[in-house]
Design a protein around this motif. Sequence first.
Motif, mmCIF file in Angstrom:
data_model
loop_
_atom_site.group_PDB
_atom_site.id
_atom_site.type_symbol
_atom_site.label_atom_id
_atom_site.label_comp_id
_atom_site.label_asym_id
_atom_site.label_seq_id
_atom_site.Cartn_x
_atom_site.Cartn_y
_atom_site.Cartn_z
ATOM 1 N N PHE A 48 114.050 -30.681 21.170
ATOM 2 C CA PHE A 48 112.727 -31.274 20.946
ATOM 3 C C PHE A 48 112.655 -31.923 19.560
ATOM 4 C CE2 PHE A 48 112.412 -27.679 23.846
ATOM 5 C CZ PHE A 48 111.886 -28.318 24.964
ATOM 6 N N ASP A 49 113.383 -31.366 18.593
ATOM 7 C CA ASP A 49 113.444 -31.974 17.266
ATOM 8 C C ASP A 49 114.167 -33.310 17.328
ATOM 9 O OD1 ASP A 49 112.180 -29.709 16.291
ATOM 10 O OD2 ASP A 49 114.063 -28.741 15.697
ATOM 11 N N VAL A 50 115.228 -33.361 18.122
ATOM 12 C CA VAL A 50 115.972 -34.616 18.289
ATOM 13 C C VAL A 50 115.073 -35.679 18.903
ATOM 14 C CG1 VAL A 50 117.825 -35.726 19.600
ATOM 15 C CG2 VAL A 50 118.265 -33.576 18.398
ATOM 16 N N GLN A 51 114.353 -35.309 19.945
ATOM 17 C CA GLN A 51 113.456 -36.262 20.590
ATOM 18 C C GLN A 51 112.348 -36.709 19.641
ATOM 19 O OE1 GLN A 51 113.831 -37.808 23.281
ATOM 20 N NE2 GLN A 51 115.217 -36.638 24.570
ATOM 21 N N ALA A 52 111.836 -35.791 18.845
ATOM 22 C CA ALA A 52 110.784 -36.144 17.891
ATOM 23 C C ALA A 52 111.297 -37.145 16.865
ATOM 24 C CB ALA A 52 110.264 -34.886 17.207
ATOM 25 N N ALA A 53 112.567 -36.980 16.460
ATOM 26 C CA ALA A 53 113.145 -37.912 15.499
ATOM 27 C C ALA A 53 113.249 -39.320 16.077
ATOM 28 C CB ALA A 53 114.524 -37.415 15.060
ATOM 29 N N TRP A 54 113.385 -39.411 17.387
ATOM 30 C CA TRP A 54 113.393 -40.702 18.075
ATOM 31 C C TRP A 54 111.968 -41.227 18.307
ATOM 32 C CZ3 TRP A 54 117.065 -44.081 20.245
ATOM 33 C CH2 TRP A 54 118.401 -43.733 20.071
ATOM 34 N N GLY A 55 110.969 -40.438 17.936
ATOM 35 C CA GLY A 55 109.587 -40.839 18.183
ATOM 36 C C GLY A 55 109.109 -40.494 19.562
ATOM 37 N N ASN A 56 109.799 -39.547 20.218
ATOM 38 C CA ASN A 56 109.471 -39.201 21.599
ATOM 39 C C ASN A 56 108.795 -37.840 21.726
ATOM 40 O OD1 ASN A 56 110.604 -41.583 22.515
ATOM 41 N ND2 ASN A 56 112.620 -40.671 22.825
ATOM 42 N N SER A 57 108.117 -37.398 20.696
ATOM 43 C CA SER A 57 107.429 -36.114 20.786
ATOM 44 C C SER A 57 106.240 -36.205 21.740
ATOM 45 C CB SER A 57 106.943 -35.680 19.398
ATOM 46 O OG SER A 57 106.076 -36.665 18.855
ATOM 47 N N ILE A 58 105.850 -35.065 22.275
ATOM 48 C CA ILE A 58 104.711 -34.998 23.187
ATOM 49 C C ILE A 58 103.431 -34.864 22.367
ATOM 50 C CG2 ILE A 58 103.636 -33.746 25.086
ATOM 51 C CD1 ILE A 58 106.261 -35.103 25.798
ATOM 52 N N ASP A 59 102.528 -35.830 22.521
ATOM 53 C CA ASP A 59 101.275 -35.788 21.760
ATOM 54 C C ASP A 59 100.046 -35.847 22.655
ATOM 55 O OD1 ASP A 59 101.150 -38.383 22.630
ATOM 56 O OD2 ASP A 59 101.133 -39.306 20.651
ATOM 57 N N GLY A 60 100.244 -35.696 23.962
ATOM 58 C CA GLY A 60 99.115 -35.684 24.883
ATOM 59 C C GLY A 60 98.482 -37.038 25.133
#
Length: 370
Positions: free
Chosen positions: A240-252
């Motif tokens: 999930f940290d990797v995805q967040a670094a790509w800007g793909n975090s879940i923000d609803g």
Amino acid sequence: MSERRLTGGAAPALWGYAAVRAVGLAVFGIAAAVAGEDALHRLKGRWDAVWYVRIAERGYGHEVRLPDGSVHSDLAFFPLLPALERGLAAVLPIGAADAGLLVAWAASLAAAWGIWAVGARVAGRRAGVVLAVLWGVYPTAFVQSMAYTETLFTAFAAWSLYAVLRGHWIGAGALAVAAGLTRPTAAALIAALGVTAVAAVLRDRRLTVRMAAGVLLAPLGWLAYVVFVAVREGSPTAYFDVQAAWGNSIDGGVALARFVGENLIGPNPLAGVGLCAALGLLGWLVWLCVRQRQPLPVLVYGIAVVVVSLVGAAYFGSRPRLIMPAFPLLLPAAVALARLRDRTLVLVLTVLALASGVYGAFTLLGPGPP
């Protein structure tokens, strides 16, 4: 549906799907030639396809550090496509990039076949044919001809849903495992199997061994890769940290709402109005699917793909592509078009194929990723 009908009855869908994709590729090929671009390179050697080829050739471990300090790791990409690329390149006289294109094209036919099978079981064989062809003229259908994972994932998802509709739970779960090794969107398929099983237990007051096994199997592919990344990086939240670094975090959906709002109040408010219209159309399609009373696994899968595609903070331009595996959204239109006469139907689908091809050429020859 008998095996004989499953194999023989799919021919019109596969020919129709292949025809509209050929139209799209022809339009793109002509546009690329006029622009002086290498059409094949655009399909197999840009954007995400480059990452998959690098993984196939060298394994995981590559990172790109951007000027703003963020790091893009190849661990954001699931392993099945690069594994198939590597395997094909080892047995055939082709490179990993060509292998990726071969996998994507073969998977697109398998996906069209599975989509037809689901559509035929739900709404009849003619509607199933139209559904498969409509999927081939989806606005971002050009991605179906690229060395991306969309076709591979959709093939697994469609056949998993078909297995559930026939009560083959273990097969459905096994296909969901493969889908989970292909794309994170497998969460939608896992949810569809789980919700369907819960509804069946509440209705019948019994849980069969095969149903339980299928539901327990379903998330193992997705979980296996998340655990792999966690162990490799030494953190339970590493994936999930990797995805967040790509800007793909879940923000609803906060990022999506902000993007639409910025366009509405920006220098070109018509762009914001267009985005609102597109989202409204998407909501209307979901409502039509509900009104159509699609079988529960098909309905949940389609809606879940839409939700998964909209609740993340991903680059907005990729969202139509992320929604593309939600082929059940096209089922109401397929049923309506199936009522047309053959000549009218062919004309409508041809026009849609040309429009899809033009949009695909415009996007593929543009600077940004799809």
